[in-house]
Scaffold this motif. Sequence first.
Motif, PDB file in Angstrom:
ATOM      1  N   MET A 184      -8.712 -19.380  20.253  1.00 31.87           N
ATOM      2  CA  MET A 184      -8.031 -20.210  21.253  1.00 31.87           C
ATOM      3  C   MET A 184      -7.097 -21.161  20.510  1.00 31.87           C
ATOM      4  SD  MET A 184     -11.032 -21.122  24.004  1.00 31.87           S
ATOM      5  CE  MET A 184     -10.029 -21.099  25.506  1.00 31.87           C
ATOM      6  N   THR A 185      -5.830 -21.224  20.931  1.00 31.02           N
ATOM      7  CA  THR A 185      -4.879 -22.153  20.304  1.00 31.02           C
ATOM      8  C   THR A 185      -4.132 -22.900  21.414  1.00 31.02           C
ATOM      9  OG1 THR A 185      -3.195 -20.420  20.251  1.00 31.02           O
ATOM     10  CG2 THR A 185      -4.517 -20.720  18.262  1.00 31.02           C
ATOM     11  N   ILE A 186      -3.709 -24.130  21.088  1.00 31.89           N
ATOM     12  CA  ILE A 186      -3.029 -24.995  22.067  1.00 31.89           C
ATOM     13  C   ILE A 186      -1.538 -25.071  21.731  1.00 31.89           C
ATOM     14  CG2 ILE A 186      -2.891 -27.326  23.025  1.00 31.89           C
ATOM     15  CD1 ILE A 186      -5.794 -27.733  22.233  1.00 31.89           C
ATOM     16  N   PRO A 187      -0.649 -24.724  22.662  1.00 30.74           N
ATOM     17  CA  PRO A 187       0.797 -24.855  22.408  1.00 30.74           C
ATOM     18  C   PRO A 187       1.143 -26.317  22.082  1.00 30.74           C
ATOM     19  CG  PRO A 187       0.398 -23.665  24.464  1.00 30.74           C
ATOM     20  CD  PRO A 187      -0.929 -24.211  24.024  1.00 30.74           C
ATOM     21  N   ALA A 188       2.134 -26.526  21.228  1.00 30.21           N
ATOM     22  CA  ALA A 188       2.463 -27.881  20.750  1.00 30.21           C
ATOM     23  C   ALA A 188       3.025 -28.760  21.866  1.00 30.21           C
ATOM     24  CB  ALA A 188       3.471 -27.810  19.619  1.00 30.21           C
ATOM     25  N   SER A 189       3.685 -28.149  22.861  1.00 31.31           N
ATOM     26  CA  SER A 189       4.218 -28.976  23.956  1.00 31.31           C
ATOM     27  C   SER A 189       3.713 -28.451  25.292  1.00 31.31           C
ATOM     28  CB  SER A 189       5.760 -28.942  23.929  1.00 31.31           C
ATOM     29  OG  SER A 189       6.179 -27.616  24.197  1.00 31.31           O
ATOM     30  N   LEU A 242      -7.216 -25.915  26.508  1.00 34.56           N
ATOM     31  CA  LEU A 242      -7.419 -24.921  25.424  1.00 34.56           C
ATOM     32  C   LEU A 242      -6.857 -23.555  25.822  1.00 34.56           C
ATOM     33  CD1 LEU A 242     -11.022 -25.783  24.208  1.00 34.56           C
ATOM     34  CD2 LEU A 242      -9.014 -25.629  22.724  1.00 34.56           C
ATOM     35  N   THR A 243      -6.805 -23.296  27.111  1.00 35.87           N
ATOM     36  CA  THR A 243      -6.366 -21.976  27.582  1.00 35.87           C
ATOM     37  C   THR A 243      -4.847 -21.887  27.707  1.00 35.87           C
ATOM     38  OG1 THR A 243      -8.433 -21.767  28.846  1.00 35.87           O
ATOM     39  CG2 THR A 243      -6.612 -20.277  29.446  1.00 35.87           C
TER      40      THR A 243
END
Length: 319
Positions: A184-189, A242-243
Amino acid sequence: MLTPLSRFLAEQPAPESLRQLILAVADACRDIGHAVNTSAIEGLTGALEQENVQGEMQKKLDVIANDMMLEARRWGGHVSALVSEEMEEIYPLISGEYLLVFDPIDGSSNVDVNGVVGTIFSVLKAPEGPIAEADVLQPGRRQLAAGYAIYGPQTTLVLTLGAGVSAFSLDQKTGDWLMTTPRMTIPASTREFAINMSNHRHWMPSVRRYIDECLAGKTGVRGADFNMRWLASMVGDVHRVLTRGGIFMYPVDSRKGIGKLRLMYEANPIAFLIEQAGGLATDGVNPILDIQPDDLHQRVGVVLGSREEVERVADYHKA
Ligand code: P6P
């Protein structure tokens, strides 16, 4: 027999005792999830006529879920002490390598309206011998593992052992946790914020400036329209961040000069996940994981999610 979750844990840079503990936490979350799913049928919704250490009216499920976590046989001798939102003092067990810190049902007031709730957990290293409160008061940076179970349309376990964030959903038929998101990765913006707007008049200037700019949309300095979500369940709002990215805020406000969310078993485990997913988690200014706790149940302001947005709030505070 190896299950998908045990296979995943076998590949993690962690000792066997920690892998066994995480499997035991997953079992506990499966049991709690069942209690949540059947709470209306079993008459387990609603409140008790008693308050917890937080001064909040305890829900029947808060106590039932907490009791499930206190069943010592679950922990296979790996846990020296338990710490819970629902208990004032630490709960000593036989000596083990770890301390397990948890919120058994986060957002429990949502159960009565069939909303999303969850269980949040954090694993710390235990010292040799009897455990004192001071042994638990470790900065979040020293967590060995952390995660949550979210009881929603799916029952999903989200966890990190310090090498990224993975999600497993429960197969209700077999009882197995099946990997649904390896990383799971979070976009920077983001263009989505989560905050309880009814507290607007109590916020710090930096938070009010950030939210007002979001509300100004295309016509304002951000030059884009924003969307708002608020589930009144940290696990539910954090799972969305997170999604698909976003910023979640429960800031310190002027009513008591402290935040609402608890450091040891809400902010720290969630902040560990957020950082592991490439996001940021602060108290509005500084990283939550660097805070030196001075009380088991201390509260903290929380601003977390997409890195650029969290940095913007901190910059406004310093401006
Ligand atoms: P409010 C639930 O009680 C909780 O601790 C978090 O899960 C949630 O984000 C927050 O409080 C909701 O607070 O003031 O909006 O009801």
